[in-house]
Design a protein around this motif. Structure first.
Motif, short mmCIF file in Angstrom:
data_model
loop_
_atom_site.label_atom_id
_atom_site.label_comp_id
_atom_site.label_asym_id
_atom_site.label_seq_id
_atom_site.Cartn_x
_atom_site.Cartn_y
_atom_site.Cartn_z
N GLU A 1 12.45 11.70 -16.55
CA GLU A 1 12.59 10.60 -15.62
C GLU A 1 11.33 10.43 -14.78
O GLU A 1 10.66 11.41 -14.45
N VAL A 2 11.03 9.19 -14.40
CA VAL A 2 10.04 8.88 -13.39
C VAL A 2 10.76 8.16 -12.26
O VAL A 2 11.51 7.20 -12.51
N LEU A 3 10.57 8.64 -11.03
CA LEU A 3 11.25 8.05 -9.88
C LEU A 3 10.22 7.54 -8.87
O LEU A 3 9.28 8.27 -8.51
N ILE A 4 10.39 6.31 -8.43
CA ILE A 4 9.58 5.72 -7.36
C ILE A 4 10.53 5.39 -6.21
O ILE A 4 11.51 4.66 -6.40
N ASP A 5 10.26 5.95 -5.05
CA ASP A 5 11.16 5.80 -3.90
C ASP A 5 12.58 6.21 -4.27
O ASP A 5 13.56 5.56 -3.89
N ARG A 6 12.67 7.31 -5.04
CA ARG A 6 13.95 7.93 -5.47
C ARG A 6 14.77 7.05 -6.42
O ARG A 6 15.94 7.34 -6.69
N GLN A 7 14.17 6.00 -6.96
CA GLN A 7 14.84 5.15 -7.94
C GLN A 7 14.16 5.34 -9.30
O GLN A 7 12.94 5.25 -9.41
N GLN A 8 14.97 5.59 -10.36
CA GLN A 8 14.39 5.76 -11.68
C GLN A 8 13.78 4.44 -12.16
O GLN A 8 14.32 3.36 -11.92
N VAL A 9 12.63 4.56 -12.83
CA VAL A 9 11.97 3.42 -13.46
C VAL A 9 11.68 3.79 -14.90
O VAL A 9 11.68 4.97 -15.27
N ASP A 10 11.41 2.80 -15.71
CA ASP A 10 11.13 3.03 -17.13
C ASP A 10 9.79 3.75 -17.29
O ASP A 10 8.74 3.18 -16.98
N PRO A 11 9.79 5.01 -17.77
CA PRO A 11 8.52 5.74 -17.91
C PRO A 11 7.55 5.10 -18.89
O PRO A 11 6.35 5.36 -18.83
N GLU A 12 8.08 4.26 -19.80
CA GLU A 12 7.23 3.66 -20.82
C GLU A 12 6.73 2.27 -20.43
O GLU A 12 6.05 1.64 -21.21
N GLU A 13 7.07 1.82 -19.24
CA GLU A 13 6.63 0.49 -18.81
C GLU A 13 5.12 0.44 -18.68
O GLU A 13 4.49 1.33 -18.10
N GLN A 14 4.53 -0.62 -19.21
CA GLN A 14 3.08 -0.78 -19.12
C GLN A 14 2.69 -1.14 -17.69
O GLN A 14 3.35 -1.92 -17.02
N GLY A 15 1.59 -0.56 -17.22
CA GLY A 15 1.09 -0.89 -15.89
C GLY A 15 1.98 -0.38 -14.78
O GLY A 15 2.11 -1.03 -13.74
N LEU A 16 2.59 0.78 -14.96
CA LEU A 16 3.46 1.35 -13.95
C LEU A 16 2.65 1.66 -12.69
O LEU A 16 1.60 2.30 -12.76
N ALA A 17 3.13 1.20 -11.55
CA ALA A 17 2.38 1.37 -10.30
C ALA A 17 3.32 1.35 -9.12
O ALA A 17 4.44 0.84 -9.19
N VAL A 18 2.83 1.92 -8.01
CA VAL A 18 3.58 1.92 -6.75
C VAL A 18 2.99 0.83 -5.86
O VAL A 18 1.80 0.85 -5.55
N PRO A 19 3.80 -0.16 -5.45
CA PRO A 19 3.26 -1.20 -4.57
C PRO A 19 2.92 -0.65 -3.20
O PRO A 19 3.57 0.27 -2.69
N VAL A 20 1.89 -1.20 -2.58
CA VAL A 20 1.41 -0.77 -1.27
C VAL A 20 1.27 -1.99 -0.38
O VAL A 20 0.76 -3.03 -0.82
N GLN A 21 1.74 -1.91 0.85
CA GLN A 21 1.47 -2.92 1.86
C GLN A 21 1.07 -2.19 3.14
O GLN A 21 1.91 -1.67 3.85
N LEU A 22 -0.24 -2.12 3.39
CA LEU A 22 -0.71 -1.43 4.57
C LEU A 22 -0.32 -2.22 5.82
O LEU A 22 -0.37 -3.45 5.84
N ALA A 23 0.10 -1.48 6.86
CA ALA A 23 0.50 -2.12 8.11
C ALA A 23 0.20 -1.16 9.26
O ALA A 23 -0.01 0.04 9.05
N GLY A 24 0.18 -1.69 10.46
CA GLY A 24 0.00 -0.86 11.64
C GLY A 24 -1.31 -0.10 11.61
O GLY A 24 -2.37 -0.66 11.32
N ASN A 25 -1.22 1.20 11.90
CA ASN A 25 -2.42 2.04 11.94
C ASN A 25 -3.10 2.12 10.58
O ASN A 25 -4.33 2.19 10.48
N SER A 26 -2.29 2.13 9.50
CA SER A 26 -2.87 2.20 8.15
C SER A 26 -3.72 0.97 7.87
O SER A 26 -4.81 1.06 7.30
N LEU A 27 -3.23 -0.21 8.26
CA LEU A 27 -3.99 -1.43 8.05
C LEU A 27 -5.24 -1.44 8.93
O LEU A 27 -6.32 -1.87 8.49
N ALA A 28 -5.12 -0.94 10.16
CA ALA A 28 -6.28 -0.89 11.05
C ALA A 28 -7.37 0.01 10.48
O ALA A 28 -8.56 -0.32 10.54
#
Length: 408
Positions: free
Chosen positions: A365-392
Protein backbone atom coordinates in the motif's frame (compact mmCIF):
# COMPACT_ATOMS: atom_id res chain seq x y z
CA UNK A 1 19.46 30.78 -28.29
CA UNK A 2 21.17 30.05 -24.98
CA UNK A 3 22.63 32.19 -22.24
CA UNK A 4 25.22 31.00 -19.73
CA UNK A 5 26.30 32.81 -16.56
CA UNK A 6 28.60 31.88 -13.70
CA UNK A 7 28.68 33.07 -10.12
CA UNK A 8 31.74 32.28 -7.99
CA UNK A 9 30.54 31.92 -4.42
CA UNK A 10 33.22 30.38 -2.25
CA UNK A 11 36.35 28.40 -1.51
CA UNK A 12 36.89 25.19 0.38
CA UNK A 13 39.94 23.09 1.16
CA UNK A 14 40.67 19.86 -0.65
CA UNK A 15 39.10 17.96 2.23
CA UNK A 16 36.31 20.54 2.70
CA UNK A 17 37.69 21.07 6.19
CA UNK A 18 39.91 24.14 6.18
CA UNK A 19 37.88 27.25 5.55
CA UNK A 20 34.89 29.29 6.63
CA UNK A 21 32.19 30.40 4.20
CA UNK A 22 28.65 31.47 4.97
CA UNK A 23 26.26 32.41 2.17
CA UNK A 24 23.17 34.56 2.45
CA UNK A 25 21.16 32.09 0.37
CA UNK A 26 20.28 28.71 1.98
CA UNK A 27 19.97 26.61 -1.13
CA UNK A 28 19.41 23.07 0.18
CA UNK A 29 20.33 19.61 -0.92
CA UNK A 30 17.62 16.99 -1.05
CA UNK A 31 17.30 15.85 2.49
CA UNK A 32 16.91 12.38 3.92
CA UNK A 33 15.56 11.49 7.34
CA UNK A 34 18.37 9.16 8.26
CA UNK A 35 20.00 8.23 11.53
CA UNK A 36 23.47 9.64 12.16
CA UNK A 37 26.16 7.48 10.67
CA UNK A 38 27.78 5.37 13.36
CA UNK A 39 31.45 5.98 14.06
CA UNK A 40 33.03 2.57 14.34
CA UNK A 41 36.68 2.75 15.41
CA UNK A 42 37.84 5.27 12.78
CA UNK A 43 41.48 6.13 12.39
CA UNK A 44 42.39 9.34 14.30
CA UNK A 45 42.72 11.42 11.13
CA UNK A 46 39.64 9.96 9.46
CA UNK A 47 36.97 12.20 8.00
CA UNK A 48 33.53 10.98 9.05
CA UNK A 49 30.21 12.05 7.55
CA UNK A 50 27.23 12.33 9.91
CA UNK A 51 23.60 12.97 9.00
CA UNK A 52 21.07 14.77 11.18
CA UNK A 53 18.18 12.42 11.76
CA UNK A 54 14.51 13.35 11.98
CA UNK A 55 13.94 15.33 15.16
CA UNK A 56 17.67 15.37 15.88
CA UNK A 57 20.09 18.15 16.73
CA UNK A 58 23.74 18.78 15.98
CA UNK A 59 24.67 18.24 19.63
CA UNK A 60 22.78 14.95 19.78
CA UNK A 61 24.39 13.81 16.53
CA UNK A 62 27.89 14.49 17.90
CA UNK A 63 27.13 12.71 21.18
CA UNK A 64 25.73 9.67 19.34
CA UNK A 65 28.97 9.60 17.36
CA UNK A 66 30.82 9.25 20.70
CA UNK A 67 32.45 12.69 20.56
CA UNK A 68 33.82 13.90 23.90
CA UNK A 69 30.91 15.65 25.65
CA UNK A 70 32.88 18.77 26.59
CA UNK A 71 34.16 19.18 23.04
CA UNK A 72 30.71 18.57 21.57
CA UNK A 73 29.23 21.38 23.64
CA UNK A 74 32.22 23.64 22.83
CA UNK A 75 31.88 22.99 19.10
CA UNK A 76 28.18 23.82 19.07
CA UNK A 77 28.83 27.00 21.07
CA UNK A 78 31.56 28.06 18.63
CA UNK A 79 29.26 27.54 15.65
CA UNK A 80 26.72 29.91 17.15
CA UNK A 81 29.05 32.84 16.42
CA UNK A 82 28.50 32.21 12.69
CA UNK A 83 25.39 30.05 12.26
CA UNK A 84 22.42 28.89 14.36
CA UNK A 85 22.75 25.07 14.69
CA UNK A 86 18.99 24.90 15.24
CA UNK A 87 18.60 25.71 11.54
CA UNK A 88 19.93 22.26 10.66
CA UNK A 89 17.19 19.96 9.38
CA UNK A 90 16.74 16.23 8.99
CA UNK A 91 19.06 15.03 6.25
CA UNK A 92 21.59 17.87 6.60
CA UNK A 93 25.16 16.56 6.81
CA UNK A 94 28.21 17.46 8.84
CA UNK A 95 31.77 16.25 8.47
CA UNK A 96 34.15 15.72 11.37
CA UNK A 97 37.83 14.91 11.62
CA UNK A 98 39.15 13.24 14.74
CA UNK A 99 42.45 13.68 16.53
CA UNK A 100 42.31 10.70 18.90
CA UNK A 101 40.25 9.36 21.74
CA UNK A 102 39.90 10.04 25.46
CA UNK A 103 40.42 7.68 28.41
CA UNK A 104 36.61 7.38 28.56
CA UNK A 105 36.59 5.90 25.06
CA UNK A 106 35.15 8.95 23.36
CA UNK A 107 36.66 10.77 20.37
CA UNK A 108 38.28 14.20 20.24
CA UNK A 109 37.37 16.56 17.43
CA UNK A 110 40.01 18.08 15.20
CA UNK A 111 37.53 19.94 13.01
CA UNK A 112 33.83 20.19 12.23
CA UNK A 113 32.42 21.15 8.86
CA UNK A 114 28.74 22.01 8.38
CA UNK A 115 27.14 22.05 4.94
CA UNK A 116 23.44 22.89 5.10
CA UNK A 117 23.36 23.83 1.43
CA UNK A 118 25.71 24.03 -1.47
CA UNK A 119 26.50 27.65 -0.70
CA UNK A 120 26.30 27.62 3.07
CA UNK A 121 29.53 26.11 4.39
CA UNK A 122 31.18 26.56 7.74
CA UNK A 123 34.22 24.91 9.33
CA UNK A 124 35.63 25.29 12.83
CA UNK A 125 38.97 23.84 13.89
CA UNK A 126 40.09 22.79 17.37
CA UNK A 127 42.97 24.84 18.81
CA UNK A 128 45.63 23.57 21.18
CA UNK A 129 43.58 24.70 24.18
CA UNK A 130 40.58 22.66 23.04
CA UNK A 131 38.54 25.67 21.94
CA UNK A 132 37.33 26.08 18.39
CA UNK A 133 37.99 28.83 15.90
CA UNK A 134 38.14 29.28 12.12
CA UNK A 135 41.67 28.66 10.80
CA UNK A 136 43.63 31.93 10.35
CA UNK A 137 45.17 31.19 6.95
CA UNK A 138 43.92 27.96 5.39
CA UNK A 139 45.36 26.45 2.26
CA UNK A 140 42.58 26.69 -0.27
CA UNK A 141 41.44 24.86 -3.35
CA UNK A 142 39.17 27.12 -5.37
CA UNK A 143 35.90 25.79 -6.69
CA UNK A 144 33.33 27.51 -8.86
CA UNK A 145 29.67 27.43 -7.95
CA UNK A 146 28.00 28.40 -11.19
CA UNK A 147 24.47 29.48 -12.02
CA UNK A 148 23.53 28.87 -15.65
CA UNK A 149 20.60 30.05 -17.74
CA UNK A 150 19.39 28.47 -20.97
CA UNK A 151 16.50 29.65 -23.09
CA UNK A 152 14.90 28.68 -26.35
CA UNK A 153 11.66 28.03 -28.19
CA UNK A 154 9.60 24.87 -28.36
CA UNK A 155 9.86 23.49 -31.89
CA UNK A 156 8.67 19.92 -31.31
CA UNK A 157 8.09 18.10 -28.06
CA UNK A 158 9.28 19.88 -24.93
CA UNK A 159 12.02 17.39 -23.98
CA UNK A 160 13.65 17.54 -27.41
CA UNK A 161 13.53 21.34 -27.38
CA UNK A 162 15.13 21.49 -23.92
CA UNK A 163 17.89 19.12 -25.06
CA UNK A 164 18.55 21.32 -28.09
CA UNK A 165 19.39 24.21 -25.72
CA UNK A 166 22.29 22.14 -24.26
CA UNK A 167 20.68 21.64 -20.84
CA UNK A 168 22.16 18.77 -18.76
CA UNK A 169 20.01 15.63 -18.72
CA UNK A 170 19.30 15.75 -14.93
CA UNK A 171 18.00 19.31 -15.28
CA UNK A 172 15.81 18.36 -18.24
CA UNK A 173 14.26 15.58 -16.14
CA UNK A 174 13.44 18.05 -13.36
CA UNK A 175 11.94 20.57 -15.76
CA UNK A 176 9.68 17.89 -17.24
CA UNK A 177 8.60 16.82 -13.75
CA UNK A 178 7.98 20.43 -12.67
CA UNK A 179 5.82 21.25 -15.68
CA UNK A 180 3.97 17.93 -15.62
CA UNK A 181 2.33 18.87 -12.33
CA UNK A 182 1.27 22.39 -13.35
CA UNK A 183 -2.47 22.02 -14.05
CA UNK A 184 -2.53 25.37 -15.87
CA UNK A 185 0.15 24.39 -18.38
CA UNK A 186 -0.78 22.59 -21.62
CA UNK A 187 0.39 18.97 -21.67
CA UNK A 188 2.07 19.67 -25.01
CA UNK A 189 3.19 23.33 -25.18
CA UNK A 190 2.51 24.66 -28.68
CA UNK A 191 5.38 25.43 -31.04
CA UNK A 192 6.83 28.87 -30.42
CA UNK A 193 6.38 28.70 -26.65
CA UNK A 194 9.47 30.27 -25.06
CA UNK A 195 11.26 28.65 -22.12
CA UNK A 196 13.97 29.80 -19.73
CA UNK A 197 15.69 27.39 -17.35
CA UNK A 198 18.06 28.42 -14.54
CA UNK A 199 20.13 25.72 -12.87
CA UNK A 200 23.12 25.39 -10.56
CA UNK A 201 26.30 23.36 -10.92
CA UNK A 202 29.36 22.86 -8.71
CA UNK A 203 32.30 22.73 -11.09
CA UNK A 204 35.68 21.51 -9.90
CA UNK A 205 37.43 18.31 -10.97
CA UNK A 206 38.97 17.84 -7.53
CA UNK A 207 35.60 17.74 -5.75
CA UNK A 208 32.92 15.05 -5.97
CA UNK A 209 30.19 17.42 -7.16
CA UNK A 210 26.49 16.68 -7.24
CA UNK A 211 24.61 16.54 -10.52
CA UNK A 212 23.34 19.89 -11.81
CA UNK A 213 20.03 20.91 -10.26
CA UNK A 214 17.14 23.06 -11.37
CA UNK A 215 16.52 26.38 -9.62
CA UNK A 216 13.53 27.50 -11.62
CA UNK A 217 11.98 27.16 -15.04
CA UNK A 218 9.55 29.39 -16.89
CA UNK A 219 7.47 28.80 -20.00
CA UNK A 220 5.65 31.51 -21.94
CA UNK A 221 2.73 30.00 -23.78
CA UNK A 222 -0.25 31.79 -25.36
CA UNK A 223 0.74 35.04 -23.68
CA UNK A 224 0.95 33.56 -20.17
CA UNK A 225 4.13 32.88 -18.19
CA UNK A 226 4.25 29.73 -16.07
CA UNK A 227 7.09 29.69 -13.52
CA UNK A 228 8.02 26.77 -11.25
CA UNK A 229 10.70 26.75 -8.53
CA UNK A 230 12.55 23.77 -7.10
CA UNK A 231 12.21 24.32 -3.35
CA UNK A 232 13.40 22.26 -0.40
CA UNK A 233 10.88 22.55 2.42
CA UNK A 234 11.37 22.11 6.14
CA UNK A 235 11.73 18.38 6.76
CA UNK A 236 13.70 17.83 3.57
CA UNK A 237 11.01 17.22 0.93
CA UNK A 238 11.82 18.73 -2.45
CA UNK A 239 8.79 20.40 -4.00
CA UNK A 240 8.11 22.12 -7.30
CA UNK A 241 6.25 25.29 -6.36
CA UNK A 242 4.60 28.20 -8.17
CA UNK A 243 5.14 31.77 -6.92
CA UNK A 244 1.71 31.57 -5.23
CA UNK A 245 2.94 28.72 -3.00
CA UNK A 246 0.98 26.00 -4.78
CA UNK A 247 2.96 22.96 -5.80
CA UNK A 248 3.65 19.26 -5.42
CA UNK A 249 6.18 16.88 -3.92
CA UNK A 250 6.64 14.08 -6.49
CA UNK A 251 6.83 10.58 -5.00
CA UNK A 252 9.74 8.55 -6.29
CA UNK A 253 9.06 5.13 -4.80
CA UNK A 254 11.06 2.04 -5.69
CA UNK A 255 9.30 -1.24 -6.43
CA UNK A 256 9.28 -3.26 -3.19
CA UNK A 257 9.86 -6.65 -4.83
CA UNK A 258 12.39 -6.88 -7.64
CA UNK A 259 11.37 -8.46 -10.94
CA UNK A 260 7.87 -9.30 -9.72
CA UNK A 261 4.63 -8.79 -11.59
CA UNK A 262 1.36 -7.46 -10.20
CA UNK A 263 -1.09 -10.30 -9.71
CA UNK A 264 -3.94 -8.20 -8.33
CA UNK A 265 -4.13 -4.45 -9.10
CA UNK A 266 -5.80 -1.56 -7.30
CA UNK A 267 -9.61 -1.46 -7.56
CA UNK A 268 -12.72 -3.58 -7.26
CA UNK A 269 -12.33 -7.36 -7.34
CA UNK A 270 -13.79 -10.60 -6.02
CA UNK A 271 -11.82 -11.42 -2.88
CA UNK A 272 -9.96 -14.71 -3.54
CA UNK A 273 -10.66 -16.06 -0.02
CA UNK A 274 -13.92 -14.44 1.05
CA UNK A 275 -15.55 -14.68 -2.39
CA UNK A 276 -17.21 -11.26 -2.07
CA UNK A 277 -16.77 -8.06 -4.05
CA UNK A 278 -14.32 -5.78 -2.20
CA UNK A 279 -12.22 -2.79 -3.13
CA UNK A 280 -8.51 -3.68 -3.21
CA UNK A 281 -6.70 -0.66 -1.71
CA UNK A 282 -3.22 -1.79 -2.68
CA UNK A 283 -1.52 -4.07 -5.18
CA UNK A 284 -0.32 -7.66 -4.91
CA UNK A 285 3.13 -8.67 -6.17
CA UNK A 286 3.46 -12.35 -7.01
CA UNK A 287 6.72 -13.84 -5.74
CA UNK A 288 7.92 -17.07 -4.08
CA UNK A 289 7.96 -17.32 -0.30
CA UNK A 290 11.18 -15.91 1.12
CA UNK A 291 11.69 -13.32 -1.63
CA UNK A 292 13.20 -10.13 -0.11
CA UNK A 293 10.90 -7.14 0.35
CA UNK A 294 12.60 -3.73 0.01
CA UNK A 295 11.73 -0.34 1.48
CA UNK A 296 10.22 1.84 -1.23
CA UNK A 297 11.98 4.99 0.06
CA UNK A 298 13.99 6.36 2.97
CA UNK A 299 11.94 6.58 6.14
CA UNK A 300 11.32 5.37 9.66
CA UNK A 301 9.72 2.08 10.65
CA UNK A 302 6.40 2.94 12.26
CA UNK A 303 4.64 -0.42 12.82
CA UNK A 304 5.86 -4.02 12.78
CA UNK A 305 4.07 -7.15 13.91
CA UNK A 306 0.89 -9.17 13.34
CA UNK A 307 -2.11 -7.26 11.98
CA UNK A 308 -5.20 -9.45 11.63
CA UNK A 309 -6.00 -10.50 8.05
CA UNK A 310 -2.83 -8.73 6.88
CA UNK A 311 -0.69 -11.27 8.77
CA UNK A 312 2.87 -10.13 9.41
CA UNK A 313 2.85 -6.45 8.59
CA UNK A 314 5.27 -3.49 8.30
CA UNK A 315 4.42 0.18 7.86
CA UNK A 316 7.04 2.82 7.08
CA UNK A 317 6.68 6.58 7.40
CA UNK A 318 8.53 8.56 4.72
CA UNK A 319 7.33 12.05 5.62
CA UNK A 320 4.58 13.69 7.61
CA UNK A 321 2.12 12.79 4.87
CA UNK A 322 3.46 9.67 3.13
CA UNK A 323 3.59 6.04 4.33
CA UNK A 324 3.96 2.63 2.73
CA UNK A 325 2.71 -0.71 4.08
CA UNK A 326 3.78 -4.32 3.40
CA UNK A 327 1.67 -7.34 4.38
CA UNK A 328 1.33 -11.18 4.30
CA UNK A 329 5.04 -11.44 5.13
CA UNK A 330 6.75 -14.67 6.16
CA UNK A 331 9.27 -12.98 8.47
CA UNK A 332 10.89 -9.64 9.22
CA UNK A 333 14.49 -8.59 8.65
CA UNK A 334 16.60 -8.65 11.80
CA UNK A 335 17.11 -5.58 13.94
CA UNK A 336 13.89 -3.77 13.02
CA UNK A 337 11.62 -2.17 15.59
CA UNK A 338 9.44 0.97 15.72
CA UNK A 339 11.59 4.05 15.24
CA UNK A 340 14.32 2.27 13.25
CA UNK A 341 15.50 4.37 10.25
CA UNK A 342 15.45 2.54 6.93
CA UNK A 343 16.96 3.36 3.56
CA UNK A 344 15.46 3.08 0.11
CA UNK A 345 16.06 -0.45 -1.17
CA UNK A 346 16.88 -1.88 2.27
CA UNK A 347 15.51 -5.39 2.90
CA UNK A 348 12.83 -5.08 5.58
CA UNK A 349 11.01 -8.42 5.32
CA UNK A 350 10.35 -11.49 3.16
CA UNK A 351 7.37 -12.55 1.04
CA UNK A 352 4.97 -14.99 2.66
CA UNK A 353 1.32 -15.99 2.96
CA UNK A 354 0.55 -15.05 6.56
CA UNK A 355 -2.92 -13.83 7.48
CA UNK A 356 -5.79 -14.17 5.00
CA UNK A 357 -3.99 -15.26 1.84
CA UNK A 358 -4.28 -18.05 -0.73
CA UNK A 359 -0.55 -18.22 -1.44
CA UNK A 360 2.76 -16.35 -1.20
CA UNK A 361 2.64 -12.73 -2.35
CA UNK A 362 3.30 -9.21 -1.10
CA UNK A 363 0.38 -6.89 -0.46
CA UNK A 364 1.67 -3.31 -0.84
CA UNK A 365 0.00 0.00 0.00
CA UNK A 366 0.92 3.65 -0.50
CA UNK A 367 -0.82 6.09 1.85
CA UNK A 368 -1.01 9.89 1.51
CA UNK A 369 -2.52 11.65 4.52
CA UNK A 370 -3.43 8.15 5.81
CA UNK A 371 -5.57 7.43 2.73
CA UNK A 372 -4.56 4.61 0.37
CA UNK A 373 -3.80 5.63 -3.21
CA UNK A 374 -3.06 3.56 -6.29
CA UNK A 375 0.69 2.72 -6.12
CA UNK A 376 0.77 2.29 -9.90
CA UNK A 377 -0.73 5.69 -10.72
CA UNK A 378 1.45 7.71 -13.06
CA UNK A 379 2.75 10.99 -11.65
CA UNK A 380 1.96 10.16 -8.04
CA UNK A 381 2.57 13.26 -5.93
CA UNK A 382 1.63 15.01 -2.71
CA UNK A 383 -0.08 18.38 -3.26
CA UNK A 384 1.42 21.35 -1.42
CA UNK A 385 -0.11 24.73 -0.59
CA UNK A 386 2.31 26.88 1.38
CA UNK A 387 0.65 29.25 3.83
CA UNK A 388 1.51 31.36 6.85
CA UNK A 389 5.12 31.12 7.95
CA UNK A 390 5.88 28.50 5.28
CA UNK A 391 4.70 30.85 2.54
CA UNK A 392 6.64 33.75 4.07
CA UNK A 393 9.85 31.66 4.08
CA UNK A 394 9.25 30.70 0.45
CA UNK A 395 8.71 34.32 -0.57
CA UNK A 396 11.91 35.32 1.25
CA UNK A 397 13.68 32.55 -0.63
CA UNK A 398 12.41 33.96 -3.93
CA UNK A 399 13.64 37.44 -3.01
CA UNK A 400 17.10 36.14 -2.13
CA UNK A 401 17.18 34.03 -5.25
CA UNK A 402 16.42 37.06 -7.40
CA UNK A 403 19.11 39.20 -5.71
CA UNK A 404 21.92 36.73 -4.97
CA UNK A 405 21.54 33.94 -7.46
CA UNK A 406 20.49 35.68 -10.65
CA UNK A 407 22.54 34.46 -13.64
CA UNK A 408 25.37 36.80 -14.55
Amino acid sequence: MAHDGRLRTGSVSAALLASVFVSALPMGRAARADAATAVAAPSPAAGVELTIRRGGTLLGTLLRARIDRTQAYAAVAALEDFFDPRDLRAGDRVWIQLSGDTPAGRYRLRSLHVMTGRDQDLTIVAQSDGNFAPPPSPARNEWSFAVHSRSGDVSGDLRTSLAASALPAPVIDEVIIAFTYDPDLPADPPPGSHFTVVYEALEESGIDADAPRLRYASLQSDGTEHRIYRYQMNGGDVAFVEPSGRGVVPLRLAQPVHNAGITSPWGWRIHPVLGVRKFHRGVDFGAPAGTPVHAAADGVLETIGWRGHYGRYVRLRHSQRVETAYAHLSRFAKGLRPGTPVRRGQVIAYVGASGLATGPHLYYEVLIDRQQVDPEEQGLAVPVQLAGNSLARFQTYLERLAVVAAPR
